[in-house]
Design an enzyme around this catalytic site. Structure first.
Site, PDB file in Angstrom:
ATOM      1  N   CYS A  50      35.693  73.332  11.912  1.00  0.00           N
ATOM      2  CA  CYS A  50      35.864  74.773  11.979  1.00  0.00           C
ATOM      3  C   CYS A  50      34.564  75.425  12.442  1.00  0.00           C
ATOM      4  O   CYS A  50      33.496  75.141  11.898  1.00  0.00           O
ATOM      5  CB  CYS A  50      36.252  75.306  10.605  1.00  0.00           C
ATOM      6  SG  CYS A  50      36.324  77.101  10.537  1.00  0.00           S
ATOM      7  N   CYS A  53      33.106  77.584   9.222  1.00  0.00           N
ATOM      8  CA  CYS A  53      32.548  77.014   7.986  1.00  0.00           C
ATOM      9  C   CYS A  53      32.207  75.539   8.088  1.00  0.00           C
ATOM     10  O   CYS A  53      31.651  74.972   7.155  1.00  0.00           O
ATOM     11  CB  CYS A  53      33.525  77.230   6.826  1.00  0.00           C
ATOM     12  SG  CYS A  53      35.003  76.202   6.944  1.00  0.00           S
ATOM     13  N   CYS A 102      37.793  79.006   5.162  1.00  0.00           N
ATOM     14  CA  CYS A 102      37.211  80.320   5.473  1.00  0.00           C
ATOM     15  C   CYS A 102      38.230  81.268   6.098  1.00  0.00           C
ATOM     16  O   CYS A 102      37.867  82.371   6.509  1.00  0.00           O
ATOM     17  CB  CYS A 102      35.999  80.165   6.382  1.00  0.00           C
ATOM     18  SG  CYS A 102      36.390  79.722   8.080  1.00  0.00           S
ATOM     19  N   CYS A 122      48.135  73.931  18.404  1.00  0.00           N
ATOM     20  CA  CYS A 122      47.564  74.480  19.636  1.00  0.00           C
ATOM     21  C   CYS A 122      46.379  75.342  19.221  1.00  0.00           C
ATOM     22  O   CYS A 122      46.560  76.446  18.700  1.00  0.00           O
ATOM     23  CB  CYS A 122      48.642  75.292  20.346  1.00  0.00           C
ATOM     24  SG  CYS A 122      48.120  75.956  21.929  1.00  0.00           S
TER      25      CYS A 122
HETATM   26 FE    FE Z   1      36.584  77.411   8.264  1.00  0.00          FE
END
Ligand code: FE
Length: 141
Positions: A50, A53, A102, A122
């Site tokens: 991510c 985070c 997050c 996606c």
């Molecule tokens: Fe995150």
């Protein structure tokens, strides 16, 4: 197990820490243009995290060529890593994919993916960072 403690930051903090493109996609539920992102055509082995985070979200093992112009995966590294929500914006009925840690908007999940899940996650490149796998003694390549 990944750390499931929620990451919460103010909009100001997110704006400072993310690039404008990352902020737009992850915090304003934006969508990058198809074939414009850094990772849709990435074929390296490694881990996708991510952008907000750092939680591990997807492995290159589950990435496939969807032809959509966005990084596409058939499943997350762990089911708990990616949450889903109904999204009826833009006159469409879609399933939104979010980082469970997050709440970053990642992209959408469609039921037209390959086996074994039949799902297509996606995902916007701007919602991800990529860690290439350590090539070890293989000499790189
Ligand atoms: Fe995150």
């Amino acid at each position: 197990m990944a750390d499931r403690e929620k990451v919460r930051k103010s909009e100001d903090e997110w704006r400072r820490e993310l690039t404008p493109e990352q902020y737009h996609v992850t915090r304003e539920k934006g969508t990058e243009r198809a074939f414009s992102g850094a990772l849709w055509d990435n074929k390296q082995a490694g881990t996708y995290r991510c952008a907000g985070c750092g939680q591990e979200l997807f492995s290159s093992d589950t990435k496939f060529e969807s032809g959509s112009g966005w990084p596409s995966f058939y499943e997350p590294v762990e089911v708990e890593a990616v949450e889903t929500d109904e999204d009826t914006s833009h006159g469409m009925q879609r399933t939104e994919a979010l980082c469970s840690r997050c709440d970053a908007h990642l992209g959408h999940v469609f039921p037209d993916g390959p086996r074994p899940t039949g799902l297509r996650y996606c995902i916007n490149s701007a919602a991800l960072t990529f860690d290439a796998a350590d090539e070890g003694g293989a000499g790189g390549g």
